[in-house]
Design an enzyme around this catalytic site. Sequence first.
Site, short mmCIF file in Angstrom:
data_model
loop_
_atom_site.label_atom_id
_atom_site.label_comp_id
_atom_site.label_asym_id
_atom_site.label_seq_id
_atom_site.Cartn_x
_atom_site.Cartn_y
_atom_site.Cartn_z
N ASP A 31 44.17 125.05 -30.25
CA ASP A 31 45.11 125.62 -29.50
C ASP A 31 44.94 124.90 -27.97
OD1 ASP A 31 47.28 127.22 -28.29
OD2 ASP A 31 46.17 128.93 -29.02
N ASP A 32 46.36 123.84 -27.97
CA ASP A 32 46.18 123.22 -26.50
C ASP A 32 44.52 122.58 -26.66
OD1 ASP A 32 47.69 125.38 -25.65
OD2 ASP A 32 47.62 126.17 -24.01
N CYS A 71 53.07 127.03 -27.36
CA CYS A 71 52.95 127.42 -28.86
C CYS A 71 53.51 127.93 -30.03
CB CYS A 71 52.27 128.44 -28.92
SG CYS A 71 50.32 128.44 -27.26
N LYS A 123 45.57 132.89 -34.79
CA LYS A 123 46.66 132.78 -33.88
C LYS A 123 47.65 133.12 -34.72
CE LYS A 123 49.14 131.18 -30.10
NZ LYS A 123 48.74 130.36 -28.95
N HIS A 125 51.73 134.31 -33.37
CA HIS A 125 52.17 133.87 -32.53
C HIS A 125 54.32 134.02 -32.94
CE1 HIS A 125 52.78 131.97 -28.29
NE2 HIS A 125 52.76 133.32 -28.51
N HIS A 211 42.52 127.51 -26.23
CA HIS A 211 43.45 128.15 -25.15
C HIS A 211 42.41 129.24 -24.08
CE1 HIS A 211 46.64 130.24 -23.56
NE2 HIS A 211 47.52 129.60 -24.39
N ASP A 269 48.53 122.27 -31.39
CA ASP A 269 49.87 122.87 -31.62
C ASP A 269 51.01 122.12 -30.58
OD1 ASP A 269 48.11 124.11 -29.52
OD2 ASP A 269 50.19 126.13 -30.19
N ASN A 270 50.05 121.80 -29.66
CA ASN A 270 50.40 120.90 -28.81
C ASN A 270 49.42 120.38 -27.60
OD1 ASN A 270 50.53 124.49 -27.38
ND2 ASN A 270 49.34 123.11 -26.37
N LYS A 287 50.70 119.66 -21.58
CA LYS A 287 51.10 121.45 -22.21
C LYS A 287 52.46 121.62 -21.75
CE LYS A 287 50.89 126.02 -23.48
NZ LYS A 287 49.94 126.79 -23.97
CA CA Z 1 49.24 125.54 -27.80
#
Ligand code: CA
Length: 449
Positions: A31-32, A71, A123, A125, A211, A269-270, A287
């Site tokens: 994540d990130d 996300c 996660k 989301h 993240h 995810d990004n 991001k």
């Molecule tokens: Ca993310």
Amino acid sequence: MKSTSIILTLVFLTISLSAKDKPNIIILLADDLGWSDLGFQGSADIRSPHIDSLASNGIQFTDGHVSASVCSPSRAGLMTGRYQQRFGHEANSPPESAGMDLEQVTLADALKKLGYRTGLVGKWHLGNQDVYYPNQRGFDYFYGLRSGSRSYFYNPKKEDKAGNAKGIEENGKPVKFNGYLTDVFGQKAIDFIHEEDDRPFFLFHSFTAPHGPMHATEEDKALFVSIKNTKRRSYAAMIWAMDRAIGKLVNSLKASGEFENTLIWFLSDNGGATGNASINLPLAGHKGIKFEGGTRVPFFAHWPKQFKEPKKFDPMVISLDIMATSLAAAGAKVNDLKGLDGMNLIPFIQEEKSTPPHKNLYWHKLWFSAMREGPWKLIYVQDYGYALYNLEEDLGESTNLIQSEKKRSEQMIAQLNDWKDGLEKPRWDEAEVWFRTHSKTHIRIIEGE
Ligand code: CA
């Protein structure tokens, strides 16, 4: 009688053998995570030996993207294999009442139909309400949080307070946990894959790392004292913990003899965020925006049984391809793959097909859009206009060619607008402040300030 029982036995054997031949499938989603923040991506200060080992023995997608630079829409694309704007999942974080369109078939739904047991650890989301809950979207097992971005430690006064969508739950029930969340997720993932069950499994291991909040253990931070920036030190320690969890997972697959026939995907995810001390260089941006730093992510596939020759795969691919490829690997017929925007990458990786999997890729969220055509990259910023780059010569997107490449720009603008015409209206919006902030960032980079 005898012949009937032999026939039944044979049928049973055929079914159990084919189930055995089906690969297990794991998606490891960071994540990130920044573009250059892993060992195999050339980082000077981050260490990730287990991820690096998988990458160097797998297929590394050097031009691999996600379908959104934030996300929730990125996860909607990943879970459905379709451009998420086709079902209105354009803006980030669905409001409390909303979630991912219930008409969409998820990768977990589809793999269940193909005889898989399915689990999500981490996660989600894609909607906080029960109707959008992972157990309703094809996952037999869920351990994690409905929403995103939470403390890495049990926190009954905040995230783990009753009714909070950031609380940790197991199949619908709030649970307490001890220790550091990334380690807890890692253990739950191992427990899931070793459940006594003959069916192949699909595990979506959706880390919250790296993240924010920038929580890491003192022990892990102590390994990175050479990093002077304390936020970056915590970030490195968070990635180290994620790498440790992945290493344990790999070891447990090896111990049970399942490593060879497990298809493992790894990606973020990004792109790296501005707030977590990540580094996306040499890519521009981060991001939330349409430059490569927003959507080009560390991305590889590892499957020793089928992908015998490790290599770098340079044509552009997108996270949407994970669904089509995984379903093909699980024995889905080509017809079952209709309606997906992603491609089955197997024949491209195995060089049965010599064309690139995608001629074009598209991105769009509310006020900003982008499109690729081979090395050419078009960016649109509402109330400003377009920019064009040639990534083959200018990976860092520093030279805007919109004026000198007029004909190409016009053709790409028309094609991007045609694609946008086929999308559904966004089902929710984002605050105007994001338009102002991200618009400024896009314009600043385009104008080279
Ligand atoms: Ca993310």
